[in-house]
Design an enzyme around this catalytic site. Structure first.
Site, PDB file in Angstrom:
ATOM      1  N   GLY A  18      37.814  35.561  39.193  1.00 10.51           N
ATOM      2  CA  GLY A  18      39.100  35.649  38.130  1.00 10.51           C
ATOM      3  C   GLY A  18      39.529  34.478  37.554  1.00 10.51           C
ATOM      4  CB  CYS A  45      43.795  41.740  52.373  1.00  8.45           C
ATOM      5  SG  CYS A  45      42.203  41.425  52.001  1.00  8.45           S
ATOM      6  CG  MET A  71      35.758  34.860  50.595  1.00  5.81           C
ATOM      7  SD  MET A  71      38.472  35.129  52.059  1.00  5.81           S
ATOM      8  CE  MET A  71      38.526  34.612  50.201  1.00  5.81           C
ATOM      9  CB  CYS A 103      40.843  44.484  47.252  1.00  5.83           C
ATOM     10  SG  CYS A 103      40.238  44.759  48.734  1.00  5.83           S
ATOM     11  CB  SER A 112      39.064  36.089  43.533  1.00  5.54           C
ATOM     12  OG  SER A 112      39.246  36.068  41.801  1.00  5.54           O
ATOM     13  CG  ASP A 162      45.265  34.627  38.061  1.00  2.00           C
ATOM     14  OD1 ASP A 162      45.435  34.374  37.134  1.00  2.00           O
ATOM     15  OD2 ASP A 162      45.093  35.894  38.626  1.00  2.00           O
ATOM     16  CB  SER A 163      40.449  31.888  41.995  1.00  2.00           C
ATOM     17  OG  SER A 163      39.239  32.556  41.654  1.00  2.00           O
TER      18      SER A 163
END
Length: 408
Positions: free
Chosen positions: A42, A129, A64, A231, A40, A44-45
Site C-alpha cells: 500500500g 493482529c 508478510m 484483513c 504491505s 503508506d508503507s
C-alpha cells in the site's frame, strides 16, 4: 535516548509534558541504524520506506503473508500486494524479504476471532493482529535479520524512549497528527517495549501529503485504494466468509416488548446498534421507523430489536473491560484511587473522545470498571475500550459487559 517520567509513578497530568513525540531526525547516526519496513503493498508503507531512506537509515522491506487462502478475484489478492511491494522496493533500490506468518496468525488471532463470534461477541481481529503478528512475530523476525528498528505505515506516533518503574525501556503510544486517519485505537495493545523498537514515519503527516510524496517518487502505489475491512476477508461478504467456519443457527427476531416479528440468520451476524441488514420489513401497528439491534439473547437464540436511534436499551453508563494492555507496561496508579483515573475513552474506532473515570477491579489493573460522564450508545462486548489523556494513548482492554438503564 533519555529517560522520561512515567504515569505509574507520578500524577498522570504532570507526566505528559515529557512525552515528546519521536521524529526521524531525533535518532542519532541513522546511517548506522538498520530498519526493516513492513511493506504491505500500500501507499503508506511505501512512503514510510522512502522517508526512512531520505533520513539516511539503512532500509530493507519485508512482506508478510498472514493468510493462506487466496482464491478471490474481486479483491486485491496477496499476490497483487506482493507484486506492488516488490515494485516499490525495486524503484527505491531496497531489498524485500518475505515471511509467512499464516500459522501464527491462525493460532494467535483467527481462532480467537472464531471463539468470540461463537460466544456472541463482536471481536476486532486487527487489534490482536497488531499485537501478536505485526509487532511480535514480525518484530522478532526482523531482529534476527539484524534490524535495530521495524517501521510500519500506521498513522500514529510514539514518544522518545524512557525507562518504566521496572527499568524496561519503553515508549508511549501517541495519536497520529491526521485526526481522520489516527490508528492509535488499533495499536493500543502493542507493548511499550515493542514501540521502543518501532518507527512510524507517516504518523507526522496527513494522508494527502503521503499520496503526494508517492506521486513525486513515481511509486506504483501512489493512487492505490486503501484496504478496508478485516484483513483476511478482504472485499468478500462477511456472512459468506463466516459461514465457512461457524454453522449458523436461525432464531426469532423479537421486539423489545416481546413480539416475534421475524427470523434472524444467526446471532453472530449482528452487532449492537446495527440498523441495516436485519431483514425486517413493515410491522403491523408499528411506526414506519428504522429498527435497530438492541441485544442478543444467547440462551434463547433471540435477536432483540427496537425502534429509535437512542433507544434506552442501547444506552449504557458503565462498562467492564478485561485483558487490559497498558502501553507503559504498568497501569496508571490513579486507577487504584477512590477518584479513579480521569481520562477520555473510545469504545469503537473513530468515536469522538468520551469523558470517563477508570477504576481497577483487581490488584494488577488487568480488569477495570469505566464510568462515563454521559450515556454511551451501542457499546459492544468484544470490541475494545481505549483510554487517552490528550495525545497519549494509555492502553485499553476488551469490553466484557455493559450496564444498561433498561433491560429486556
Amino acid at each position: 535516548m533519555s529517560a522520561m517520567p512515567n504515569t505509574s509513578s507520578i500524577s498522570v497530568s504532570a507526566a505528559f509534558d515529557a512525552h515528546r513525540p519521536l521524529t526521524l531526525t531525533y535518532i542519532d547516526n541513522p546511517s548506522t541504524k538498520h530498519v526493516i519496513v513492513g511493506m504491505s503493498g500500500g501507499v503508506d508503507s511505501s512512503v514510510s520506506a522512502v522517508l526512512l531512506q531520505q533520513a539516511g537509515f539503512v532500509v530493507e522491506g519485508l512482506f508478510m503473508k498472514n493468510w493462506e487462502e487466496d482464491d478471490g478475484t474481486e479483491y486485491c489478492t496477496a499476490m497483487d500486494d506482493l507484486a506492488d511491494a516488490q515494485a516499490v522496493c525495486d524503484k527505491i533500490g531496497i531489498k524485500l524479504h518475505t515471511a509467512n506468518f499464516a500459522m501464527e496468525y491462525w493460532d494467535r488471532v483467527f481462532e480467537h476471532f472464531l471463539a468470540e463470534y461463537k460466544a456472541g461477541r463482536t471481536p476486532n481481529p486487527d487489534i490482536l493482529c497488531n499485537k501478536e503478528i505485526k509487532f511480535k512475530a514480525f518484530l522478532d523476525y526482523a531482529l534476527t535479520l539484524g534490524a535495530d528498528y521495524i517501521a510500519t505505515g500506521h498513522y500514529t506516533r510514539r514518544s522518545v524512549n524512557y525507562k518504566n518503574n521496572d527499568g524496561i525501556e519503553v515508549a508511549q503510544l501517541l495519536r497520529g497528527l491526521d485526526n481522520n486517519k489516527d490508528q492509535s485505537y488499533f495499536l493500543h495493545a502493542v507493548g511499550g517495549d515493542k514501540l521502543a523498537k518501532t518507527l512510524f514515519p507517516v504518523g507526522e503527516l496527513e494522508k494527502p501529503v503521503v499520496r503526494q510524496i508517492a506521486e513525486e517518487h513515481d511509486l506504483i502505489t501512489a493512487n492505490k485504494k486503501d484496504s478496508t475491512g478485516i484483513c483476511f476477508i478482504g472485499e468478500r461478504r462477511f456472512k459468506d466468509f463466516l459461514q465457512q467456519y461457524l454453522p449458523a443457527q436461525k432464531g426469532d427476531i423479537v421486539t423489545d416488548d416481546g413480539i416475534n416479528i421475524g427470523t434472524h440468520d444467526g446471532l453472530m451476524y449482528y452487532t449492537l446498534g446495527q440498523r441495516g441488514g436485519i431483514g425486517i420489513g413493515g410491522v403491523k401497528d408499528r411506526p414506519e421507523e428504522p429498527w435497530f439491534v438492541l441485544a442478543k439473547d444467547l440462551d434463547n437464540n433471540r435477536l432483540i430489536v427496537g425502534q429509535g436511534h437512542e433507544h434506552p436499551m442501547m444506552l449504557s453508563n458503565e462498562l467492564h473491560a478485561y485483558k487490559l494492555d497498558w502501553t507503559d507496561g504498568l497501569p496508571p496508579t490513579d486507577i487504584f484511587s477512590l477518584e479513579g483515573l480521569r481520562c477520555m475513552a473510545k469504545s469503537r474506532y473513530r468515536q469522538p473522545d468520551q469523558a470517563c473515570r477508570v477504576f481497577a477491579v483487581n490488584a494488577d489493573g488487568s480488569e477495570v470498571r469505566v464510568i462515563f460522564d454521559e450515556p454511551q450508545r451501542a457499546v459492544t462486548p468484544g470490541q475494545s475500550a481505549v483510554f487517552y489523556i490528550e495525545e497519549v494513548c494509555l492502553g485499553g482492554g476488551v469490553i466484557a459487559s455493559i450496564d444498561a438503564p433498561c433491560g429486556f
